[in-house]
Structures are given as structure tokens and as C-alpha cells.
Design a protein around this motif. Sequence first.
Motif, short mmCIF file in Angstrom:
data_model
loop_
_atom_site.label_atom_id
_atom_site.label_comp_id
_atom_site.label_asym_id
_atom_site.label_seq_id
_atom_site.Cartn_x
_atom_site.Cartn_y
_atom_site.Cartn_z
N GLU A 134 0.83 -1.20 0.00
CA GLU A 134 0.00 0.00 0.00
C GLU A 134 0.87 1.26 0.00
OE1 GLU A 134 -3.79 1.66 -0.31
OE2 GLU A 134 -3.00 -0.33 -0.69
N ARG A 173 2.30 1.85 -3.42
CA ARG A 173 1.27 2.35 -4.33
C ARG A 173 1.10 3.85 -4.18
NH1 ARG A 173 -4.39 2.52 -4.89
NH2 ARG A 173 -4.85 2.17 -2.72
N TRP A 174 1.09 4.33 -2.93
CA TRP A 174 0.91 5.76 -2.69
C TRP A 174 2.17 6.56 -2.98
CZ3 TRP A 174 -3.69 7.79 -2.70
CH2 TRP A 174 -4.78 6.93 -2.50
N MET A 178 1.99 7.22 -6.60
CA MET A 178 1.05 8.30 -6.90
C MET A 178 1.63 9.66 -6.54
SD MET A 178 -2.80 7.08 -6.14
CE MET A 178 -2.81 5.47 -5.41
N PHE A 195 -11.17 8.86 -8.57
CA PHE A 195 -10.07 8.67 -7.62
C PHE A 195 -10.60 8.12 -6.29
CE2 PHE A 195 -7.02 10.26 -4.42
CZ PHE A 195 -5.85 9.70 -4.92
N GLN A 207 -9.55 4.63 -5.49
CA GLN A 207 -8.22 4.49 -4.91
C GLN A 207 -8.27 4.77 -3.40
OE1 GLN A 207 -5.67 3.26 -6.65
NE2 GLN A 207 -7.06 3.18 -8.39
N ASP A 208 -9.01 5.80 -3.05
CA ASP A 208 -9.16 6.17 -1.64
C ASP A 208 -9.86 5.06 -0.86
OD1 ASP A 208 -8.98 8.39 0.43
OD2 ASP A 208 -11.13 7.99 0.46
N ARG A 225 -9.88 1.92 -1.53
CA ARG A 225 -8.94 0.79 -1.38
C ARG A 225 -8.02 1.02 -0.19
NH1 ARG A 225 -4.46 -1.45 -5.71
NH2 ARG A 225 -3.29 -2.65 -4.16
N HIS A 268 -2.32 9.84 3.19
CA HIS A 268 -2.30 8.38 3.18
C HIS A 268 -0.89 7.86 3.46
CE1 HIS A 268 -6.27 7.60 0.78
NE2 HIS A 268 -6.47 8.29 1.90
#
Length: 134
Positions: free
Chosen positions: A16, A19-20, A23, A34, A37-38, A40, A86
Motif C-alpha cells: 500500500e 502504491r501511494w 502516486m 479517484f 483508490q481512496d 482501497r 495516506h
Amino acid sequence: MEDPSVRHDPAVITAELERWYAMREHPPVPDPRFVVQDERFHAELPRASGNPALTDALVAVGERIRRVRMYDFLTQDRVETTITEHIEIVEFVRDGRLDEGYRALHAHVGDSMAVVLERAQRAMTQMALHADRL
């Protein structure tokens, strides 16, 4: 947090976080989608803690309120703020700083809710003001 023996799954947390980070390097353009994505992110945290009941509940709630929450991701600053928050939350969890992670998550959800409410109210006001034109 109540049970110090419970640990978050490092594989889920690492995935995770990566992934962020990606981004943050290449922020997506503002887009209501989006929100997926949030959602998730908010499901992966309890999944990493080994709490499938909470994960299922958050997924169900997310699906029910998605159309309203989409209003949070209409500007670049909100997308980038979400990414930054995040990352901060997951880093706290990864580092075992759960009290700080909890506080950051609480602030993040509260800020997001305030933005959504303000934008939804503005949209409803505009609809009411222009109802005679429809």
C-alpha cells in the motif's frame, strides 16, 4: 491498538505504501473516480490488521457513499493532500506508531468529510438556484 501483540501484515502495508509513493511521484489528475483508490486505502488498513469484519464493513459503506465522496477529488490540491495524508498514515502504521496513525487517520477522515459536505451543499444550492432553467 488495544492489543500490543497484534501486528499489521507488513506485506500489505508495504504494498500500500509503494502504491501511494508511486502516486506521489506521478499524481493523477483530479477525477471523481479517484474515490476508488481512496476506498482501497481505507480497506487495506483493517485488512492489514487482520480484521476482515471491519474490512467488509468499510467496503460496504464505501460503496454506499461513493457518489457523495466523489466530490472530494475534484481539485489537484485535494488529490495531492489525500496522497500525502495516506502516506503519513501508512508510515505511522509501518513504524508501529499506532496512536499517531490513529490521530492522523481521524484528522484525514474529518477533513475529507468537511470538503465533501461543503461541495455537496454548494452543488445543491446551485441546483436550487437554477431549478427553473431545467
